[in-house]
Design an enzyme around this catalytic site. Structure first.
Site, mmCIF file in Angstrom:
data_model
loop_
_atom_site.group_PDB
_atom_site.id
_atom_site.type_symbol
_atom_site.label_atom_id
_atom_site.label_comp_id
_atom_site.label_asym_id
_atom_site.label_seq_id
_atom_site.Cartn_x
_atom_site.Cartn_y
_atom_site.Cartn_z
ATOM 1 N N GLU A 53 109.822 1.225 7.582
ATOM 2 C CA GLU A 53 110.167 1.494 6.275
ATOM 3 C C GLU A 53 110.904 2.629 6.150
ATOM 4 O O GLU A 53 111.351 2.963 5.016
ATOM 5 C CB GLU A 53 108.453 2.015 5.617
ATOM 6 C CG GLU A 53 107.765 3.071 6.495
ATOM 7 C CD GLU A 53 107.011 2.503 7.401
ATOM 8 O OE1 GLU A 53 106.017 3.195 7.877
ATOM 9 O OE2 GLU A 53 107.015 1.367 7.894
ATOM 10 N N ASP A 105 150.433 -4.537 0.268
ATOM 11 C CA ASP A 105 151.866 -4.495 0.067
ATOM 12 C C ASP A 105 152.108 -2.658 0.396
ATOM 13 O O ASP A 105 151.061 -1.994 0.499
ATOM 14 C CB ASP A 105 152.404 -4.855 -1.326
ATOM 15 C CG ASP A 105 151.373 -4.235 -2.225
ATOM 16 O OD1 ASP A 105 150.618 -3.511 -1.925
ATOM 17 O OD2 ASP A 105 151.873 -4.344 -3.484
ATOM 18 N N ILE A 111 106.609 -2.650 10.468
ATOM 19 C CA ILE A 111 107.522 -2.597 9.340
ATOM 20 C C ILE A 111 108.439 -1.505 9.515
ATOM 21 O O ILE A 111 107.618 -0.116 9.533
ATOM 22 C CB ILE A 111 106.833 -2.670 8.052
ATOM 23 C CG1 ILE A 111 106.241 -3.969 8.033
ATOM 24 C CG2 ILE A 111 108.051 -2.610 6.884
ATOM 25 C CD1 ILE A 111 105.521 -4.335 6.752
#
Length: 387
Positions: free
Chosen positions: A264, A306, A262
């Site tokens: 982490e 724009d 994992i």
């Protein structure tokens, strides 16, 4: 409707009845989330769930120090995320204040000043130079009326209005005055429709959030597979232990290996770098409401926008002056004195600013002869005399 027929305007009683029917002249603000719900939304992100699970596993394994470090990371990241969103919301709330706080209207046959939120359809409002129009309405009578509609249409030049023309909420009167019969208020105005469309836009996950969720799923899947395999192998390799000790040792071994799969640290690094990106964009006057949007913005290859108010400021400026008789000081004085002290006309604003910063301080701008060959050509053209 002719102004002679409605010159007395509405009565206060009728205005109250109309307000009960149409509501107040304001944009319905989206219900703000309190701090608890903001923190909850952050915690339910896959990356933060990963950190919380990792810290819980560290505590189970008896590694309280590592678990506390993980929780500190969680608190720090939540703080960064919430503060960033709070600062952006605060700025956006300030930008919503486009309407004039007070407006003059005709009620009970006399001119009176009311809060713009109390305007109702049928009111006759009086607009003049410098007033931001607080509601949509039709012009009944006007005098040299020019309105800057760039906030609504993006057009940089002012629009000259005549009787029976329409004016819109959120626009600015740059010149003249007018009596306007209020037609639409609040969300029914053109500006209100835009606000409503923005507020109802779906809150979709960014590409980064989708990819992060996928990474977490893959990591969790591998972690689960390794956990089961290691538990089984460990259980059959420690046959000399009693049953409950074999179970505990197997689970701890599986958790240890699963933790290795994992990542982490990934949520911490990701959040820190996104926060740095948001901070850099803020220095360049760009607001980021959600941190994952930083990555999305960085992936843009074409940006359609724009020009007025986005890549330009819709402001005029004087860069250089030239007097046909050579007396620039006199020209500057005439230019400054010809402008109103509080002006809303873009050209007058530019001339007054130039006069204030350059002319009235006794500092002369560059003369044509100081501008090289281009200046000489301009002098020769206007004087029509050879140099």
């Amino acid at each position: 409707m002719q102004i002679e027929k409605v010159e007395k305007g509405l009565t206060n009683e009728v205005a109250k009845d109309l307000q009960k029917k149409f509501g107040k002249n304001e944009l319905a603000n989206k219900k703000k989330e309190n701090l608890f719900f903001k923190i909850r939304d952050v915690l339910f992100e896959p990356m933060f769930l990963l950190l919380i699970v990792a810290s819980a596993i560290y505590f189970v394994l008896g590694e309280a120090r590592d678990g506390i470090i993980m929780l500190v990371f969680v608190v720090a990241i939540i703080t960064i995320d919430v503060i960033q969103e709070w600062k952006t919301d605060k700025t956006l709330d300030a930008l919503k204040e486009l309407s004039s706080p007070h407006i003059k209207v005709i009620r009970e046959g006399k001119e009176t000043e009311i809060s713009s939120v109390d305007l109702v359809p049928g009111d006759i409002m009086i607009i003049s130079e410098g007033v931001k129009v607080p509601a949509d309405g039709r012009i009944m009578k006007c005098n040299d009326l020019c309105i800057d509609e760039s906030s609504l249409t993006g057009e940089s030049e002012g629009v000259w209005k005549v009787e029976k023309n329409y004016c819109y909420s959120g626009t600015l009167v740059t010149q003249g005055s007018a009596y306007v019969l209020v037609d639409k208020i609040g969300l029914e105005t053109e500006y209100g429709k835009i606000s409503k469309s923005v507020s109802e836009a779906p809150d979709e996950k960014t590409p980064l959030q989708k990819q992060t969720k996928q990474i977490i799923k893959v990591s969790a899947t591998f972690a689960g597979i390794f956990f089961v395999l290691v538990c089984i192998v460990t259980y059959f390799n420690i046959t000399d232990h009693v049953f409950h000790e074999r179970i505990i040792e197997s689970i701890l071994a599986g958790i240890t290996l699963a933790m290795g799969t994992i990542p982490e640290e990934f949520p911490v690094i990701l959040t820190v770098f996104l926060a740095m990106g948001a901070w850099r964009l803020a220095k360049k006057q760009s607001l980021i409401r959600k941190l994952p949007s930083v990555e999305t913005l960085g992936s843009i290859s074409v940006l359609c926008t724009d020009k007025t108010g986005t890549i330009t400021q819709n402001k005029m400026s004087v860069n250089e002056v030239w007097a046909i008789d050579g007396d620039e000081d006199r020209l500057l004085k005439m230019m400054g004195l010809a402008c109103e002290i509080e002006t809303y006309d873009p050209m007058e604003k530019a001339m007054l600013k130039y006069y204030t910063e350059v002319g009235c301080r006794g500092r002369r701008p560059r003369r044509p002869e100081h501008c090289g060959d281009a200046g000489l050509r301009r002098t020769n053209r206007y004087n029509k005399n050879p140099i």
